[in-house]
Structures are given as C-alpha cells and as structure tokens.
Design a protein around this motif. Structure first.
Motif, PDB file in Angstrom:
ATOM      1  N   SER A 164       0.917  -1.182  -0.014  1.00 56.00           N
ATOM      2  CA  SER A 164       0.123   0.098   0.042  1.00 56.00           C
ATOM      3  C   SER A 164       1.026   1.168  -0.023  1.00 56.00           C
ATOM      4  N   LEU A 165       2.093   1.201   0.481  1.00 53.84           N
ATOM      5  CA  LEU A 165       2.613   2.639   0.564  1.00 53.84           C
ATOM      6  C   LEU A 165       3.891   2.648  -0.378  1.00 53.84           C
ATOM      7  N   ARG A 166       4.758   1.627  -0.488  1.00 49.04           N
ATOM      8  CA  ARG A 166       5.727   1.706  -1.252  1.00 49.04           C
ATOM      9  C   ARG A 166       5.691   2.513  -2.798  1.00 49.04           C
ATOM     10  N   ASN A 167       6.344   3.403  -2.912  1.00 45.82           N
ATOM     11  CA  ASN A 167       6.434   4.163  -4.132  1.00 45.82           C
ATOM     12  C   ASN A 167       5.124   4.764  -4.428  1.00 45.82           C
ATOM     13  N   LYS A 168       4.372   5.135  -3.563  1.00 44.85           N
ATOM     14  CA  LYS A 168       3.184   5.902  -3.477  1.00 44.85           C
ATOM     15  C   LYS A 168       3.161   7.023  -2.698  1.00 44.85           C
ATOM     16  N   ASN A 169       2.606   7.998  -3.248  1.00 44.02           N
ATOM     17  CA  ASN A 169       2.538   9.233  -2.331  1.00 44.02           C
ATOM     18  C   ASN A 169       1.061   9.476  -1.590  1.00 44.02           C
ATOM     19  N   LYS A 170       1.387   8.595  -0.458  1.00 43.91           N
ATOM     20  CA  LYS A 170       0.209   8.603   0.688  1.00 43.91           C
ATOM     21  C   LYS A 170       0.494   8.972   1.860  1.00 43.91           C
ATOM     22  N   LYS A 171      -0.383   9.899   2.506  1.00 44.43           N
ATOM     23  CA  LYS A 171      -0.126  10.224   4.183  1.00 44.43           C
ATOM     24  C   LYS A 171      -0.735   9.130   4.828  1.00 44.43           C
ATOM     25  N   ILE A 172      -0.070   8.919   6.137  1.00 45.23           N
ATOM     26  CA  ILE A 172      -0.106   7.645   6.874  1.00 45.23           C
ATOM     27  C   ILE A 172       0.107   8.146   8.219  1.00 45.23           C
ATOM     28  N   ALA A 173      -0.858   7.688   9.083  1.00 43.27           N
ATOM     29  CA  ALA A 173      -0.881   7.818  10.500  1.00 43.27           C
ATOM     30  C   ALA A 173      -0.805   6.491  11.066  1.00 43.27           C
ATOM     31  N   VAL A 174       0.221   5.965  11.499  1.00 45.47           N
ATOM     32  CA  VAL A 174       0.503   4.602  12.250  1.00 45.47           C
ATOM     33  C   VAL A 174       0.297   4.687  13.705  1.00 45.47           C
ATOM     34  N   LEU A 175      -1.074   3.939  14.052  1.00 38.97           N
ATOM     35  CA  LEU A 175      -1.142   4.214  15.505  1.00 38.97           C
ATOM     36  C   LEU A 175      -0.728   2.990  16.316  1.00 38.97           C
ATOM     37  N   VAL A 176      -0.086   3.243  17.448  1.00 38.61           N
ATOM     38  CA  VAL A 176       0.573   2.246  18.217  1.00 38.61           C
ATOM     39  C   VAL A 176      -0.222   2.369  19.395  1.00 38.61           C
ATOM     40  N   LYS A 177      -0.881   1.018  19.854  1.00 39.99           N
ATOM     41  CA  LYS A 177      -1.788   1.207  20.901  1.00 39.99           C
ATOM     42  C   LYS A 177      -1.278   0.075  21.704  1.00 39.99           C
ATOM     43  N   GLN A 178      -0.194  -0.534  21.506  1.00 40.11           N
ATOM     44  CA  GLN A 178       0.101  -1.830  22.384  1.00 40.11           C
ATOM     45  C   GLN A 178       1.720  -1.501  22.601  1.00 40.11           C
ATOM     46  N   ASP A 179       2.114  -2.167  23.679  1.00 45.69           N
ATOM     47  CA  ASP A 179       3.644  -2.020  23.896  1.00 45.69           C
ATOM     48  C   ASP A 179       4.453  -2.951  23.095  1.00 45.69           C
ATOM     49  N   VAL A 180       4.672  -2.706  21.756  1.00 43.32           N
ATOM     50  CA  VAL A 180       5.413  -3.295  20.706  1.00 43.32           C
ATOM     51  C   VAL A 180       6.448  -2.610  20.452  1.00 43.32           C
ATOM     52  N   TYR A 181       7.408  -3.564  19.821  1.00 43.04           N
ATOM     53  CA  TYR A 181       8.670  -3.170  19.361  1.00 43.04           C
ATOM     54  C   TYR A 181       8.565  -2.508  17.836  1.00 43.04           C
ATOM     55  N   LEU A 182       9.090  -1.404  17.669  1.00 41.85           N
ATOM     56  CA  LEU A 182       8.914  -0.779  16.318  1.00 41.85           C
ATOM     57  C   LEU A 182      10.545  -0.591  16.086  1.00 41.85           C
ATOM     58  N   PRO A 183      11.021  -1.315  14.779  1.00 42.83           N
ATOM     59  CA  PRO A 183      12.243  -1.268  14.400  1.00 42.83           C
ATOM     60  C   PRO A 183      12.821   0.208  13.724  1.00 42.83           C
ATOM     61  N   TRP A 184      13.768   0.417  14.100  1.00 42.76           N
ATOM     62  CA  TRP A 184      14.531   1.752  13.728  1.00 42.76           C
ATOM     63  C   TRP A 184      14.126   1.813  12.168  1.00 42.76           C
ATOM     64  N   ASP A 185      14.160   1.047  11.279  1.00 46.94           N
ATOM     65  CA  ASP A 185      14.102   1.376  10.065  1.00 46.94           C
ATOM     66  C   ASP A 185      12.462   1.700   9.685  1.00 46.94           C
ATOM     67  N   VAL A 186      11.676   1.322  10.536  1.00 47.25           N
ATOM     68  CA  VAL A 186      10.381   1.711  10.346  1.00 47.25           C
ATOM     69  C   VAL A 186      10.231   3.289  10.995  1.00 47.25           C
ATOM     70  N   LYS A 187      10.476   3.628  12.227  1.00 47.11           N
ATOM     71  CA  LYS A 187      10.504   4.684  12.895  1.00 47.11           C
ATOM     72  C   LYS A 187      11.236   5.815  12.024  1.00 47.11           C
ATOM     73  N   LYS A 188      12.339   5.538  11.549  1.00 49.19           N
ATOM     74  CA  LYS A 188      12.964   6.664  10.817  1.00 49.19           C
ATOM     75  C   LYS A 188      12.495   7.680   9.607  1.00 49.19           C
ATOM     76  N   ASP A 189      11.333   6.861   9.267  1.00 49.23           N
ATOM     77  CA  ASP A 189      10.614   7.589   8.162  1.00 49.23           C
ATOM     78  C   ASP A 189       9.521   8.482   8.596  1.00 49.23           C
ATOM     79  N   TYR A 190       9.290   8.682   9.898  1.00 49.55           N
ATOM     80  CA  TYR A 190       8.116   9.012  10.527  1.00 49.55           C
ATOM     81  C   TYR A 190       8.349  10.140  11.466  1.00 49.55           C
ATOM     82  N   TYR A 191       7.383  11.265  11.708  1.00 51.96           N
ATOM     83  CA  TYR A 191       7.439  12.108  12.808  1.00 51.96           C
ATOM     84  C   TYR A 191       6.685  11.397  13.932  1.00 51.96           C
ATOM     85  N   ILE A 192       7.238  11.114  14.891  1.00 51.47           N
ATOM     86  CA  ILE A 192       6.880  10.548  16.120  1.00 51.47           C
ATOM     87  C   ILE A 192       6.324  11.227  17.182  1.00 51.47           C
TER      88      ILE A 192
END
Length: 92
Positions: A59-87
C-alpha cells in the motif's frame, strides 16, 4: 474538548507520515480519528512488524500517501520503520 487537546499534539499536514504512540487509546475519544482521516491520512494500527511490512509493500511503497500509524500496544518498532516518520506520544 479533550479531542481538541489531543489533536493539537498531532501535527496534521506538516508530515506525510506520523507514528502516534497511544497506549491509553485516547485517539478513540470524540472525533480524533475522523479529523485525522479528514486531513487526508490513511490510518494503520501497528500490531507487529511483519503485518506492517506487508502493508508497506502493498500500500505504501512508491506511492504518495499520507499515513498515520497508531501504536496502541507496547510493541517493538524497528528503527528502519521509525526513521521515516514523525513520532508523537499521547498519554494521560
């Protein structure tokens, strides 16, 4: 009123991608989710990294979309995921 306070913490329209840490499920109060959607964001609730990676590739690769990722549980988010977002962290 609480919805407005929560929305002030989320910089809508400043970033294409936002991770919202919401372990207290405050985004379910009032019209917070509706307002995020009205600002053109697609919402993805992060539960595990494999599910996110599949979603990203489909859904996202090579597409110009605005995305809000909701994290509602205490889960691990890898750095390579977090680096592309404002937190943002929302808590009581």
């Amino acid at each position: 009123m609480l919805s407005e306070i929560i929305l002030k913490k989320i910089p809508l329209n400043l970033y294409e991608g936002i991770i919202i840490y919401d372990l207290d499920d405050l985004t379910s109060i009032g019209f917070v989710i509706d307002k995020i959607l009205q600002n053109g964001y697609e919402i993805f609730e992060f539960k595990d990294v494999e599910e996110y990676r599949i979603y990203y590739e489909e859904s996202l690769r090579n597409k110009n979309k605005k995305i809000a990722v909701l994290v509602k549980q205490d889960v691990y988010l890898p750095w390579d995921v977090k680096k592309d977002y404002y937190i943002v962290s929302i808590k009581l």
